[in-house]
Design a protein around this motif. Structure first.
Motif, short mmCIF file in Angstrom:
data_model
loop_
_atom_site.label_atom_id
_atom_site.label_comp_id
_atom_site.label_asym_id
_atom_site.label_seq_id
_atom_site.Cartn_x
_atom_site.Cartn_y
_atom_site.Cartn_z
N ARG A 18 13.17 12.82 -0.21
CA ARG A 18 13.74 11.78 0.67
C ARG A 18 14.77 12.32 1.63
O ARG A 18 14.99 11.75 2.69
N ARG A 29 1.47 7.32 -8.04
CA ARG A 29 0.41 6.36 -7.73
C ARG A 29 -0.80 6.49 -8.65
O ARG A 29 -1.73 5.70 -8.56
N GLY A 81 8.89 12.43 -4.18
CA GLY A 81 10.30 12.10 -4.26
C GLY A 81 11.19 12.74 -3.22
O GLY A 81 12.40 12.57 -3.26
N LYS A 111 -3.95 20.27 -5.31
CA LYS A 111 -2.84 19.31 -5.32
C LYS A 111 -2.93 18.42 -6.55
O LYS A 111 -4.02 17.92 -6.88
N HIS A 153 1.38 12.55 -7.09
CA HIS A 153 0.80 11.63 -6.10
C HIS A 153 1.79 10.47 -5.82
O HIS A 153 1.39 9.34 -5.60
N GLY A 164 -3.62 8.54 3.41
CA GLY A 164 -4.90 8.02 3.88
C GLY A 164 -4.77 6.69 4.63
O GLY A 164 -3.74 6.02 4.57
N GLN A 175 -7.03 17.81 3.82
CA GLN A 175 -7.00 17.42 2.40
C GLN A 175 -8.35 16.85 2.00
O GLN A 175 -8.84 15.89 2.62
N VAL A 215 -9.48 10.55 3.90
CA VAL A 215 -9.70 9.13 4.18
C VAL A 215 -8.88 8.70 5.40
O VAL A 215 -8.21 7.68 5.39
N TYR A 268 -10.76 14.93 -0.69
CA TYR A 268 -11.10 14.23 -1.93
C TYR A 268 -12.52 14.68 -2.22
O TYR A 268 -13.43 14.43 -1.43
N ALA A 316 2.74 15.23 4.01
CA ALA A 316 1.77 15.01 2.93
C ALA A 316 0.58 14.22 3.48
O ALA A 316 0.73 13.41 4.40
N SER A 340 2.66 17.85 -7.96
CA SER A 340 2.73 16.49 -7.42
C SER A 340 2.19 15.52 -8.45
O SER A 340 1.26 15.86 -9.19
N TYR A 359 0.83 -1.21 0.00
CA TYR A 359 0.00 0.00 0.00
C TYR A 359 0.87 1.26 0.00
O TYR A 359 0.62 2.21 -0.75
N VAL A 360 1.92 1.26 0.81
CA VAL A 360 2.75 2.46 0.91
C VAL A 360 3.71 2.56 -0.29
O VAL A 360 3.83 3.60 -0.94
N ARG A 412 6.15 9.13 1.68
CA ARG A 412 6.51 7.75 2.09
C ARG A 412 7.49 7.66 3.27
O ARG A 412 7.33 6.78 4.11
C1 FNR Z 1 -0.71 9.04 -0.54
N1 FNR Z 1 -1.06 10.27 -1.10
C2 FNR Z 1 -2.28 10.84 -0.80
N2 FNR Z 1 -2.59 12.07 -1.30
C3 FNR Z 1 -3.76 12.66 -0.97
O1 FNR Z 1 -4.01 13.77 -1.43
N3 FNR Z 1 -4.64 12.02 -0.14
C4 FNR Z 1 -4.40 10.79 0.39
O2 FNR Z 1 -5.20 10.27 1.14
C5 FNR Z 1 -3.19 10.15 0.02
N4 FNR Z 1 -2.91 8.89 0.47
C6 FNR Z 1 -1.67 8.35 0.24
C7 FNR Z 1 -1.34 7.10 0.78
C8 FNR Z 1 -0.06 6.60 0.63
C9 FNR Z 1 0.30 5.28 1.27
C10 FNR Z 1 0.91 7.32 -0.11
C11 FNR Z 1 2.32 6.81 -0.25
C12 FNR Z 1 0.58 8.51 -0.69
C13 FNR Z 1 -0.07 11.03 -1.89
C14 FNR Z 1 0.82 11.89 -0.98
O3 FNR Z 1 0.10 12.95 -0.43
C15 FNR Z 1 2.02 12.46 -1.75
O4 FNR Z 1 1.56 13.12 -2.90
C16 FNR Z 1 3.01 11.37 -2.14
O5 FNR Z 1 3.22 10.51 -1.05
C17 FNR Z 1 4.33 11.96 -2.58
O6 FNR Z 1 5.19 10.97 -3.04
P1 FNR Z 1 6.40 10.37 -2.16
O7 FNR Z 1 7.35 11.49 -1.90
O8 FNR Z 1 5.79 9.83 -0.92
O9 FNR Z 1 6.99 9.29 -3.01
#
Ligand code: FNR
Length: 386
Positions: free
Chosen positions: A316, A279, A314, A252, A276, A92, A141, A121, A143, A89, A274, A37-38, A336
């Motif tokens: 880190r 994802r 990205g 976003k 996301h 959920g 945030q 969420v 949705y 960030a 972004s 999931y992550v 992450r």
């Molecule tokens: C997310 N992201 C995300 N974004 C958002 O607007 N609402 C959400 O509920 C979630 N949920 C979510 C779950 C998980 C497990 C991840 C990894 C990411 C996206 C998040 O806000 C962000 O845009 C990304 O995590 C950025 O990428 P990196 O830096 O984590 O790779």
């Protein structure tokens, strides 16, 4: 402090310091489903990889002999000063990762004065997360549900619970094609957790005709899925949202400069560049590559940059923050890495990840020859020629 504790105590740090070790450790500690999931992304996950690689295309050109003994990493966004340009960030359903979920994250965030963006969420309600944050800054945030009464209810609750801005995620009218989650049966898994923030929302409960979502989670999740996002949204719908909140509206998921221009012309208060975390659209442009064009488009569309531009996908390490700021980001969102910290060590794990990132950032800014974020600009970096 981070170095000294390593020298004075014999034990190595409790939590991994490097991102690679953090991810490896999380792979061992988390269930297969939670790790997927992550870590997972859309399709072949080419964009997840491209996000990371994009940073290697930019190299810092450190300056010397520039008094950096006092460093100020603070940044001002929407009339509030934050000690650093790093925010958390929205992520959920964090109960998938750790039972203390968003509450643990809120505690670590408020300890370190790092603003947290709480997801729609969330596994705890936004009110519970808001209570945990106390005076520490939180953004909400959204949705944007296809059920407008649910969207309106969320906005009202967020304002009531003291959140200071609304982040509307527009790259996810539906969830992307996430192969790992599909293979591992994400929805039944989600059902076991519930999406408490929806389940406790009065407008969402109206959709269930009085049925208790916790008693009948399968139906509640089906109803959640049916109203989660709205694929019919266009720019003309934005006004509906802007009319329903007094909070700054930050969108976003911006990658195209024309979208950035349109958003600014429509009066949005801030943008987050972004993808996301790779994802949503497999093969999408790395978010870092999109940043300079978005920055230029916003600069063209506003006289003086009144619209803050945030960045994620990205981040880190400290040097990643420096590169994003050099390309024009006002602040960045960490994703992450803190989710892995949560999975490994709950609140302490998140705190360790944040402490390390902030220490690394502080050092990297100073060693690059900058004493504040204003001193970081495009001359701080150059494109790698390979
Ligand atoms: C997310 N992201 C995300 N974004 C958002 O607007 N609402 C959400 O509920 C979630 N949920 C979510 C779950 C998980 C497990 C991840 C990894 C990411 C996206 C998040 O806000 C962000 O845009 C990304 O995590 C950025 O990428 P990196 O830096 O984590 O790779």
């Amino acid at each position: 402090e981070v170095y000294l504790s390593g020298m004075l105590e014999d034990d190595p740090p409790e939590f991994p310091v490097s991102y690679e070790d953090l991810e490896e450790h999380a792979r061992e500690e988390l269930s297969e489903e939670a790790f997927a999931y992550v870590a997972g992304g859309a399709g072949s996950e080419s964009t997840v990889t491209a996000n990371d690689r994009a940073f290697d295309e930019w190299q810092i050109v450190p300056r010397i002999m520039r008094d950096v003994s006092d460093r100020d990493l603070s940044v001002e966004l929407f009339d509030r000063e934050y000690p650093s340009p790093v925010m958390l960030a929205p992520i959920g359903v964090q109960s998938i990762i750790h039972e203390d979920a968003e509450l643990a994250v809120a505690r670590a965030a408020s300890d370190l004065e790092v603003p947290m963006i709480c997801s729609s969420v969330s596994s705890y309600s936004i009110e519970e997360v808001g209570d945990e944050l106390g005076e520490s800054p939180g953004w909400f945030q959204l949705y944007w549900s296809s059920d407008r009464s649910v969207a309106a209810s969320f906005l009202e609750r967020a304002e009531e619970a003291g959140y200071e801005a609304v982040v509307v995620t527009l790259d996810t009218p539906k969830m992307g094609w996430r192969e790992r989650d599909i293979e591992l049966g994400y929805l039944p898994f989600l059902e076991a957790q519930g999406v408490k923030n929806y389940f406790e929302d009065p407008a969402f409960r109206d959709r269930l005709d009085g049925a208790d979502p916790w008693e009948n989670q399968e139906d509640a999740i089906a109803s959640w899925q049916a109203c989660f996002g709205d694929a019919s949204l266009t720019w003309d719908d934005l006004e509906w949202l802007q009319d329903r909140t007094d909070l700054p509206v930050v969108i976003k998921g911006v990658l195209h400069p024309d979208d950035a221009r349109e958003a600014v012309e429509r009066g949005v208060d801030g943008l987050i560049v972004s993808n996301h975390g790779g994802r949503q659209v497999d093969g999408a442009i790395p978010a870092l590559d999109a940043l300079p064009d978005v920055v230029d488009a916003v600069d063209d569309a506003t006289d003086d940059r009144e619209v803050p531009i945030l960045f994620d996908s990205g981040i880190r390490r400290g040097s990643d923050v420096v590169r994003a700021v050099a390309l024009g980001a006002d602040a960045v969102l960490l994703g992450r890495p803190y989710a892995y910290g949560l999975g490994i060590g709950g609140e302490d794990g998140v705190r360790a990840v944040l402490e390390n990132l902030l220490a690394d950032l502080d050092l990297t800014v100073g060693l690059s020859g900058c004493a504040s974020l204003e001193e970081i600009d495009r001359s701080t970096i150059r494109r790698a020629d390979r």
